[in-house]
Design a protein around this motif. Structure first.
Motif, short mmCIF file in Angstrom:
data_model
loop_
_atom_site.label_atom_id
_atom_site.label_comp_id
_atom_site.label_asym_id
_atom_site.label_seq_id
_atom_site.Cartn_x
_atom_site.Cartn_y
_atom_site.Cartn_z
N CYS A 1 -6.49 -2.01 0.45
CA CYS A 1 -5.59 -2.18 1.58
C CYS A 1 -6.40 -2.55 2.82
N LYS B 1 -5.67 -2.13 5.76
CA LYS B 1 -5.50 -1.16 6.84
C LYS B 1 -6.30 0.11 6.58
N CYS B 2 -6.03 0.73 5.39
CA CYS B 2 -6.63 2.04 5.15
C CYS B 2 -7.79 1.96 4.16
N CYS C 1 0.86 -1.18 0.00
CA CYS C 1 0.00 0.00 0.00
C CYS C 1 0.90 1.24 0.00
N LYS D 1 0.28 4.10 1.02
CA LYS D 1 0.12 4.86 2.24
C LYS D 1 0.68 4.12 3.46
N CYS D 2 0.35 2.82 3.56
CA CYS D 2 0.70 2.07 4.77
C CYS D 2 1.97 1.24 4.62
ZN LIG Z 1 -3.10 1.25 3.25
#
Ligand SMILES: [Zn+2]
Ligand SMILES: [Zn+2]
Length: 884
Positions: free
Chosen positions: A509, A511-512, A467, A469-470
């Protein structure tokens, strides 16, 4: 004789008949729960790759394991004897390219074909525990383990070299590189490319993997040695040499450089070398770097000539690696024009790049001490580098021939360390390095972390998500398995096949929730085989890889059987996996298998059977011609199981004729033998314990007398002779199963027994051997054959009127009294020299032995006309006659 011709041993009829019956008995080969109370025995043969065809190496491997499993069942053990398929891997993709068959279909078709072959061989596997590693119900646990290891910091990514074909525009496996070129583009040179790849931190267990070998005394010594070498522990020292600033213009090399203090160089670039002989460091006259060492790239950046030379060395190493002979590489090197400072004495030494220094061993850099190392000595002589002696024998008068490599000596030319022994000096120098922060004592291992990334389709998808972002995100457990897409076109173009399937790659993702991409590498297939044998104990478990309690009962494996070619990778990886699972609290054992047996190869016409050599013998053909039993027995009989077996079809035919003789013998005498059991329940009960009816005559006399078969209370005459041979044979084979595994001599012993029974045919026909003895002979013969020739044994069992599976009949026990020879061989000497061996009754007294000795033919000849002054008799051992 027409009648005899009609009755023939016919494996083509017998074998399918029993295979059908066995298939109907669902729990015949099934393991029982721990609560059964029997001792457990886990016997395992290595699982095959489903190429579609069993070869004779498989037949041999499985015949050994099956004989052992059957023997243990008959000994009353709760036996686990499973089989499965190492079903991921490159051949399925190659086949897909060639035949346009999807890898899954190709693999499952092959599995079905090989399973049929195994069934036709009559191998006793519990198919309810079958494991197929390419199915999601198995590989999801590969993913689950991967995540657990990731959480424990046992998984990481790093840049690493891969083989790259510019024409295919894809990564090649090592086996796809042929003479440095692509297997599909024979004139295209394969490049090395850096790719970020996944690694398992097996080196975290290096020490334990090494030390554990000492306890594996049920493993062949050669396997343990191979693993020790592979792990390769060296105790030594890491020391930083300091890179000298590049000075403008030419400079002179050599020791005339003014001494500099190491402390002054705290800001200098350090070159860390690893050495097992830091005591010789005052004799270092150069520092040598691997061609791939990071400093080399810096040196060559502005030096095209050096760069070309280094590239050539990289190529030489690669070729030597492929040829598997790095040790014999023609050693050469080039000076870089740069210098390094020895931190102990400030001496400036030239830096070389050498083709025999490996980037992945130690630090990829060494100090070269020609006076005390063979290889360095050779190199220094070749290039005219100085040779400085710094160790001498304690006895100063001893002449020294360089290189002097012994550690039995004292230091000279080494400043404050002069006079110390090598061992003392090593310790002092290590302490000094640590104190002054330019080195330390270090144990290094040859073992490298396990690169598990494969840019292939037919493997377990690595359960990670990228990801933006993560960063790296684990696939949550509840989303496992990450399924391998089934409909895929394998084109061998443009990187990892999974990367070309948008439905696979694009994911949210966890997570996000944003757009992210799945990892497209798959796992090395050695992951699959690292823990498959745990899954056998609980193959249907959908909630966990296995039930830990069940594993605790069955593990460690009591006997693992496979080819020595797996001594390194598979057997180290699976030991590693076991230790990781132990540390995750899943298993209690430290090692997967208590005993390991490596069978020899099957060769023909002097070479290992292989398609390319055109010397392959098909098991199907042998079975069609001679039967499964003959093929199996031959594969055990033709050589000791740990040695290579030279395949001779004549030998299979010979075994087949032997089995036919056993069949005819039983066919002829079963009716007579069966009169012994007629109507006698008591006799059957005793029989069931596996004891000889003669082992306790006091109990048996009544039953036998009632039968009217014999008025004797104990066997005598021909019956005794044959039963003695039988009980000797039982003792021998039982002992062999307990560890020696000379199955070739087991089969030979059964042959001898049959010969003896056949030689007594006239006596048998005349009714001289009572029915109970005859029955015991024939029953035991069937029981002894059962591990080796299960179909024939089952047939003989039935011919003898037995009901129930012979597999569950107790293994016969040898009666030591019956097995005892009634005659002893006694050497007779005249004046201390052996002249003759005479046979006497086993219980003969000294006087009887002396008489027998004097009656010997040769003795009579030699003593004629002389006087026997004295006869010394050592009962049971020896007679010495003093003759004048
Ligand atoms: Zn993410
Ligand atoms: Zn190519």
């Amino acid at each position: 004789m027409a009648e005899e011709n009609e009755q023939r041993y016919d494996p083509a009829a017998i074998e399918p008949k029993w295979q059908l019956r066995w298939a109907e008995q669902k729990d015949l080969y099934a393991e029982e729960p721990a609560s059964c109370g029997k001792p457990k025995y886990y016997v395992l043969e290595m699982l095959p790759y489903p190429s579609g065809q069993l070869h004779m190496g498989h037949v041999r491997n499985y015949s050994i394991g099956d004989a052992l499993a059957r023997h243990m069942w008959m000994r009353g053990y709760n036996v686990l004897h499973p089989m499965g398929w190492d079903a991921f891997g490159l051949p399925a993709e190659n086949a897909a390219l060639k035949n346009r068959t999807p890898p899954r279909e190709w693999t499952l078709t092959n599995i079905a074909a090989m399973k049929r072959q195994m069934e036709r061989l009559g191998l006793g596997y519990d198919w309810a525990t079958e494991v197929t590693t390419c199915l999601p119900e198995y590989y999801r646990w590969n993913q689950w383990f991967f995540l657990r290891m990731y959480e424990k910091d046992l998984v990481y990514r790093k840049k690493s070299k891969v083989n790259w074909c510019p024409e295919c525009a894809t990564v090649l496996a090592n086996e796809q590189v042929v003479d440095g070129c692509c297997w599909r583009h024979e004139t295209t040179k394969v490049d090395q490319r850096d790719l970020v790849q996944w690694f398992l931190r097996i080196t975290a267990y290096a020490e334990e993997l090494l030390d554990g070998l000492d306890k594996l005394d049920g493993w062949p010594e050669k396997v343990r040695t191979m693993q020790r070498n592979w792990i390769g522990r060296s105790e030594g020292t890491e020391v930083d040499f300091f890179l000298e600033e590049k000075e403008s213009g030419a400079r002179d090399a050599g020791p005339s450089t003014p001494l500099r203090s190491a402390q002054d160089d705290s800001a200098a670039v350090r070159i860390r070398v690893f050495t097992t002989r830091v005591d010789t460091i005052f004799g270092a006259t150069s520092v040598q770097l691997a061609p791939q060492h990071e400093l080399v790239a810096e040196f060559t950046a502005a030096d095209a000539e050096l760069r070309a030379q280094v590239e050539e060395m990289v190529e030489q190493q690669k070729q030597a690696r492929e040829a598997g002979d790095l040790g014999t590489i023609e050693k050469h090197g080039v000076p870089t024009g740069r210098f390094a400072v020895n931190p102990y004495n400030g001496a400036s030494v030239p830096i070389w790049v050498a083709n025999y220094i490996l980037a992945d061993y130690g630090t990829g850099a060494i100090m070269s001490v020609p006076a005390h190392d063979e290889r360095d000595f050779e190199f220094a002589n070749k290039y005219g580098l100085p040779i400085v002696q710094v160790i001498q024998p304690e006895d100063e008068t001893m002449a020294v021939v360089l290189p002097f490599v012994s550690e039995d000596g004292v230091l000279v030319n080494s400043g404050e360390y002069d006079g110390l022994s090598c061992t003392q000096a090593q310790k002092r120098l290590q302490e000094s390095a640590a104190r002054r922060a330019f080195g330390e004592a270090k144990t290094t291992f040859r073992l490298k972390d396990w690169g598990v990334s494969r840019q292939r389709y037919w493997g377990t998808p690595i359960p990670m998500i990228h990801c933006e972002k993560c960063g790296l995100v684990q696939v949550p457990d509840e989303q496992l398995p990450v399924l391998l897409p089934e409909r895929i076109e394998i084109t061998q173009q443009g990187g990892s096949p999974l990367g070309r399937i948008p439905e696979f790659v694009n994911v949210n993702c966890p997570k996000c929730g944003g757009a992210a991409k799945r990892e497209t590498d798959t796992m090395d297939t050695f992951v699959d085989s690292s823990w498959y044998f745990y899954r056998y104990t609980d193959a249907k478990n959908a909630k966990a890889p296995f039930d830990s309690e069940t594993v605790k009962y069955w593990f460690p494996i009591d006997q693992y059987i496979g080819g020595v070619e797996h001594a390194i990778l598979h057997l180290i990886y699976s030991r590693f996996w076991t230790k990781v699972m132990r540390d995750l609290g899943l298993v209690a054992n430290d090692e997967p298998a208590t005993r390991l047996f490596t069978q020899g190869m099957v060769i023909k016409d002097g070479a290992k059977m292989s398609k390319s050599k055109g010397n392959v013998v098909s098991p199907d053909e042998m079975i069609a011609k001679y039967g499964a039993d003959a093929t199996r027995v031959y594969s055990l009989f033709a050589a000791p199981p740990d040695r290579d077996l030279d395949w001779q079809e004549d030998g299979v035919a010979g075994v087949s004729r032997f089995l036919a003789r056993v069949w005819r013998l039983t066919d002829k005498y079963a009716p007579l033998a069966r009169t012994a059991v007629h109507g006698s329940e008591r006799f059957s009960a005793v029989k069931g314990t596996g004891f000889s009816p003669y082992s306790n005559p006091a109990n048996e006399t009544g039953a036998l007398a009632q039968e009217g078969c014999s008025s004797e209370t104990a066997p005598s005459g021909m019956a005794l002779e044959l039963l003695r041979k039988l009980h000797q044979t039982i003792a021998k084979i039982t002992l062999d199963f307990e560890g020696r595994w000379h199955f070739n001599t087991c089969v030979a012993a059964i042959m001898e027994l049959v010969n003896e029974i056949q030689a007594a045919d006239a006596h048998l026909a005349a009714g001289e051997v009572p029915a109970p003895a005859l029955l015991e002979l024939l029953r035991s013969l069937a029981l002894l054959l059962a591990p080796f020739a299960p179909h024939l044994a089952a047939e003989l069992w039935e011919m003898l009127g037995e009901e129930g599976a012979i597999l569950r009949a107790p293994w016969p026990q040898s009666d030591p009294e019956l097995a005892k020879e009634d005659k002893l061989e006694i050497p007779v000497q005249i004046n201390g020299k052996l002249v003759e061996v005479v046979r006497v009754a086993a219980d003969a007294d000294a006087k009887a032995i002396e008489e027998a000795a004097l009656a010997g033919q040769k003795i009579q000849l030699r003593t004629a006309g002389k006087t026997v002054v004295k006869a010394i008799v050592v009962p049971g051992k020896l007679v010495n006659l003093v003759v004048k």
